[in-house]
Structures are given as C-alpha cells and as structure tokens.
Design an enzyme around this catalytic site. Structure first.
Site, mmCIF file in Angstrom:
data_model
loop_
_atom_site.group_PDB
_atom_site.id
_atom_site.type_symbol
_atom_site.label_atom_id
_atom_site.label_comp_id
_atom_site.label_asym_id
_atom_site.label_seq_id
_atom_site.Cartn_x
_atom_site.Cartn_y
_atom_site.Cartn_z
ATOM 1 N N CYS A 150 47.197 32.786 32.421
ATOM 2 C CA CYS A 150 46.131 33.447 33.171
ATOM 3 C C CYS A 150 45.171 34.168 32.245
ATOM 4 C CB CYS A 150 46.702 34.418 34.195
ATOM 5 S SG CYS A 150 47.627 35.795 33.475
ATOM 6 N N ARG B 13 40.863 43.103 20.803
ATOM 7 C CA ARG B 13 40.049 42.036 21.395
ATOM 8 C C ARG B 13 38.574 42.390 21.502
ATOM 9 N NH1 ARG B 13 42.591 42.207 27.449
ATOM 10 N NH2 ARG B 13 40.676 41.230 28.125
ATOM 11 N N ASN C 194 45.166 36.968 26.292
ATOM 12 C CA ASN C 194 44.286 37.952 25.652
ATOM 13 C C ASN C 194 45.106 39.041 24.974
ATOM 14 O OD1 ASN C 194 42.408 36.421 27.001
ATOM 15 N ND2 ASN C 194 41.873 37.978 28.487
ATOM 16 N N ASP C 195 45.982 39.684 25.738
ATOM 17 C CA ASP C 195 46.810 40.740 25.163
ATOM 18 C C ASP C 195 47.872 40.174 24.229
ATOM 19 O OD1 ASP C 195 45.910 43.301 25.799
ATOM 20 O OD2 ASP C 195 46.655 43.163 27.841
ATOM 21 N N ARG D 203 48.956 40.641 40.214
ATOM 22 C CA ARG D 203 49.489 41.527 39.186
ATOM 23 C C ARG D 203 49.447 42.953 39.723
ATOM 24 N NH1 ARG D 203 46.213 41.854 33.714
ATOM 25 N NH2 ARG D 203 44.870 43.195 34.962
ATOM 26 N N GLU E 11 52.863 39.200 27.597
ATOM 27 C CA GLU E 11 51.733 39.739 26.842
ATOM 28 C C GLU E 11 52.190 40.373 25.536
ATOM 29 O OE1 GLU E 11 48.896 41.705 30.032
ATOM 30 O OE2 GLU E 11 50.995 42.115 30.478
ATOM 31 N N HIS F 193 34.675 42.426 26.959
ATOM 32 C CA HIS F 193 34.138 42.578 28.313
ATOM 33 C C HIS F 193 32.914 41.702 28.521
ATOM 34 C CE1 HIS F 193 36.124 46.784 28.933
ATOM 35 N NE2 HIS F 193 36.851 45.828 29.434
ATOM 36 N N ARG G 48 43.782 40.809 39.792
ATOM 37 C CA ARG G 48 43.853 42.130 39.166
ATOM 38 C C ARG G 48 43.628 43.186 40.245
ATOM 39 N NH1 ARG G 48 40.288 39.020 35.873
ATOM 40 N NH2 ARG G 48 41.127 38.566 33.802
#
Length: 556
Positions: free
Chosen positions: A486, A449, A438-439, A325, A415, A186, A288
C-alpha cells in the site's frame, strides 16, 4: 541546443510549457525595537495574523479534501502551536515587533526540528511555509505561492508547500519541477493525486531561466530544456500512446496470462472516493483514518462521527475489499490528546500502534465504530495496525480486535525491518500483511522521505528493500495468507510488475496511477514478472535493479 536534465519522476505524464517560478519567500523583517507600551498592540497583531493563516490553511484543506486536507490541517496546527505562540509573545514583550518575533520564534523552533532526527527535519519545509505566510500578512506583502498567469506553464520551485500543491489548477499548471523533495514527499503524493506530471530532486531547478520552454516527463524524471520541435512532437506522441493504452485497459488487475492482482486505492477520507471509483479501483488497500482525528487535535472524534465517516467509504465499494488502517498518530501527525510533546525523536518513539496501546479506549472506540459502520454492508472489511514491530505487537492488536467484537480480518503493516524479517512469526497472530514501502524504506536506510538529498535511499527499487518485501511475501505464501503493498511503490507500473513477481497479492496506490499500472501489468506474464523480480534483486543499486527489470520485460 537542447539540454537534458535528470530528477526523480514522481507523477506520470508529459508537460511542455514555459517555466514560471514560485513566488519568492518573505524577506527577513528588520530587527526593529518596539516601545514596551506598544507590546500589547504588537501581540494582538501577531495573534490575529496567526489565527488568519491557520484559518486560511484549514479552508484550503476543506476545499482540497482527501490527502491534501490532512496535510494542510497539520500545517494549521503548526501555526496555532501554543509553545510557538508563547515564544512570540515573550519576544514582543522584550521589544521585538510582531513580524520579527514571529520570524525569530519560528527560526528557533526550526533549528530544533532540523536537529531532532531526519523524520522531523522533513517537516522544516512545512514550518517555513507557515512562517512565511504569517510574516507576509504582518508585513502587508503578497503571500509566497504559485504565480499569477493567464497562460499554462510549468512550475519550478525549490520545494512546494502542501498549501500550494493542494490547490494547483491543472488547467494552468501543466506540471512542476522541484529541487528538493523525494518520491514519497508530501508534494509527490499530492501531485499523483492531482494527476499533474512532476519531477522532484532535480539539481539546479531554482536557477532555471524564467520563460524558457521545457518538456517534463514525470514517468522518467527527464527534463528537456528548449526541446526542438521534433523532440516535442516525439514526447507528445509517446504521451498519446500512453493515453491510448490506458483507455484500452479496463477491468480487474491481472497479468497477460490471467494471474489476478487486485488494484486498490489509497484514500485519505470520503473526498478521495469518487476518483478511486472513476479509476476502476477494485477496493481500498489503505484507508488512512487520520483525516477525522486531525480535525480537532484537542480531542478524539466521537464513535458516532467515526461511524458516519467510515460508512461513506465502505458504501462506495459494494462487494469489494476495504482495508482500514487504525489511527497512525505521532511523528509528523501529532495529536494533543495522545502524543507527547517532548519526545526527542518521535519517528522512533511512541507512534502508530504503540500510541494506541497506551490509549486503549481510543483504539476500542475506533474498532467498535468500524464494526458498526460495516454492519449489513456487502463489503469485505479488513483492519490493520501501523508500526507493528514483532509478534507481541501483532498479538496485542488481534486481542483488541476480538475484544471490540470486530467481525473482520485483522492484519499488520510491515513498515519496520523487524516486521519483515519476522513476518512468519507475526502471521501467527494476524491474518494478512500490508507493506508500507514508504516508511519501510525510511527505516531500512535511515533516510527521511522528505529530504531530497536522500532520494537515492528512498528509491523503492533499492535491492535491500526488495529483499525485505520478498521475506514478507514468502512468509505469507507459506501460510496461505495475503500480503499486499500500500506504499507509493505500487504506483510505479514496472515496479508493480516486479512486486507481482515477488509474490505480492494486491497493489494499492493513488487513484491516478491505477490505469497506468493496470495497462502495464496486462502486458506481461507472471513468469516474466518473476524473472524481472529475480533480476532486480540480483543487483546492488536501485538504478541497476530498475534497468535489469526493464531489460527482462523488454525481452532484451
């Protein structure tokens, strides 16, 4: 003598200044006993402190907007968790003071999270921050947080809570360095959104002497301790060259030989739109939509409320592409009205599309709202589902889009490794792919992460991750379809060139990174990007992949 330290650079730029440390965490309150007659008063104190902290986090989120707002609202919900509240009141009833009951209840919940799998363990830092704020309020001591200073400084900390990162003043906080965290934590994401140079996962950050001068390069992850005047001048020269290159680079994203790679923005809501427009984003590659649902975890927003919020973003990009999304609830974004509270491992449970398919009315309402929001607007709307595992998932989402009468392209996020490996099959049901790196890294390497100790495995340069990206882009190319990125990997300018070489058709990132990627991409031909991609995939480690790509692009 100058000492050179290394961490993970997560936000571009150079910062030179004196070290200031994050305020110390709240001390453990004493284990005092309260007479039973005083229990109601202590319970009232605890409730008031919890509600005040939750309101403060909510207010900070409203001020910050965008990505930060969603993160802080999630923390506010942590503070108000009914199970935690009940535990606090039980402990007070048997003799604990309010502050001790809060401390012990949070410690118990903390242990559950720490043992519930890597993904949820990453929420421990956020939980600790909420606990510290409540206990500080009860004890009447200053809140832990960024130091007071009239002079600009470089902030050092074990980790930065979202509540602190979201409201950093870039005129005072020149940059920050943390001992924990990873490239997709984050704090890293919010640092990029703020445009603050940052280095994370640097061993020994908390032992750095207060007041010592450091130079932080958020692009390379290098931190120089007591740099010489010559070194400082060189870093400033490099930073000036970077800024000049950014100013000179305008227009659409493309390689030096004219191969177009649209550069899009990741946005968390309407508050992120001005920065994206100012950075020259050609559209939105990841909208998002969770921000709207997190405002009230007890019920979903109405269709009309969703229409209004979506229109604000769509209207900002006339003639552009906006990829939305649908709601990605579950795991670290629980919602009372659709997320089970007793999942043993929510990261591997009912989240994303899985959760939406269990609540078809919610999905239909969101899809209808998107259709209404786009009606009559000169924008290319595309809608994608999170956490697609296979063709069955993709077909279910496509059917839902058609049922809602959605006149837009619909696609799937990649993902999960299975989605990359079976991308050709998934593309029989949907019209495009979008790689959430990321995922995808998290699930590929079983590495949370948020955990700094696992930063090596979260590195988007990992060759295994590049292989999965290549599977996806090859499948899309074979079918004449698009495959964008993304995830935060797109924000790394050199990696953006490698992704282009792998066949990625668009790159979406935080607005602050767009000028860096545009300027770097414009320096190389498509052939150079392809050679760099091949060189990176031929290695065995992330460091080797990064070095190999740099060697190709530098012409060595």
């Amino acid at each position: 003598m100058t000492e050179t330290l290394h961490g993970v650079g997560v936000s571009h730029g150079v910062a030179i200044g004196q070290v200031r440390h994050m305020g110390t965490a709240v001390l453990e309150p004493p284990a005092q006993q309260t007479p039973s007659a005083g229990a109601p008063r202590e319970q009232a104190r605890a409730r008031q402190a919890v509600e005040a902290v939750a309101a403060d986090l909510q207010a900070r989120g409203n001020l910050a907007g965008g990505e930060a707002q969603a993160v802080l609202e999630a923390q506010s919900l942590m503070a108000l968790d009914p199970e935690l509240r009940a535990d606090v009141e039980r402990r007070i009833a048997v003799g604990s003071t309010a502050e001790r009951a809060v401390y012990d209840a949070f410690a118990s919940y903390r242990a559950l999270l720490a043992n519930a799998g890597d993904y949820l363990a990453g929420r421990v830092a956020d939980l600790d921050d909420v606990r510290n704020r409540i206990v500080a309020r009860l004890m009447g001591v200053p809140m832990p947080g960024v130091p007071d200073s009239d002079e600009p400084y470089v902030l050092f900390a074990r980790d930065l809570a979202p509540a602190d990162t979201a409201l950093l003043d870039p005129t005072l906080v020149l940059g920050f360095v943390t001992e924990e965290g990873g490239p997709t934590s984050h704090s890293a994401i919010l640092a990029r959104a703020l445009g603050v140079p940052a280095v994370v996962a640097m061993p020994g950050a908390t032992q750095m002497a207060e007041g010592v001068v450091v130079a932080v390069d958020g692009s390379t992850g290098v931190v120089l301790v007591e740099p010489s005047e010559e070194q400082q001048a060189e870093l400033r020269r490099i930073a000036a060259e970077r800024r000049a290159a950014l100013s000179a680079s305008t227009g659409p994203g493309q390689t030096s030989d004219g191969h177009r790679v649209p550069l899009l923005a990741n946005v968390g809501g309407p508050a992120d739109v001005p920065a994206a427009v100012a950075a020259g984003a050609e559209g939105v590659g990841l909208f998002r939509t969770e921000f709207l649902f997190l405002e009230d975890s007890a019920k979903a927003p109405s269709e009309d409320a969703q229409v209004e919020a979506y229109q604000t973003v769509l209207e900002a990009f006339p003639g552009g592409r906006v990829v939305v999304r649908v709601l990605d609830a579950g795991a670290d974004k629980p919602l009372d009205f659709m997320t089970a509270a007793d999942e043993p491992n929510p990261a591997l449970g009912v989240r994303g599309l899985r959760s939406l398919l269990n609540h078809p009315d919610l999905l239909q309402t969101q899809l209808r709202a998107l259709a209404r929001a786009a009606q009559g607007l000169p924008v290319y709307l595309e809608v994608m589902a999170p956490m697609v595992a296979d063709r069955i998932d993709a077909r279910a989402f496509a059917d839902a889009c058609r049922t809602a009468g959605l006149k837009a392209k619909f696609g799937a996020m990649v993902e999960i490794p299975s989605a990359a490996l079976r991308a050709r099959s998934i593309l029989q049901e949907v019209e495009f792919l979008s790689l959430g790196t990321n995922d995808l890294a998290q699930y590929t390497f079983a590495a949370d992460r948020q955990v700094g100790a696992l930063a090596r495995l979260q590195d988007p340069w990992q060759p295994a991750l590049l292989d999965l990206i290549a599977f996806s882009t090859d499948a899309a190319k074979a079918g004449g379809q698009s495959c964008g990125v993304c995830g935060e990997a797109a924000a790394d300018p050199i990696l953006a060139c490698v992704l282009t070489g792998l066949g990625v058709t668009s790159l979406s990132m935080g607005a602050a990174s767009i000028p860096y990627v545009r300027a770097t991409l414009a320096k190389y031909t498509l052939a150079q990007c392809r050679r760099a991609a091949a060189a990176a995939r031929a290695t065995d480690t992330a460091d080797e992949a990064r070095a190999a790509a740099n060697q190709v692009l530098s012409g060595e």
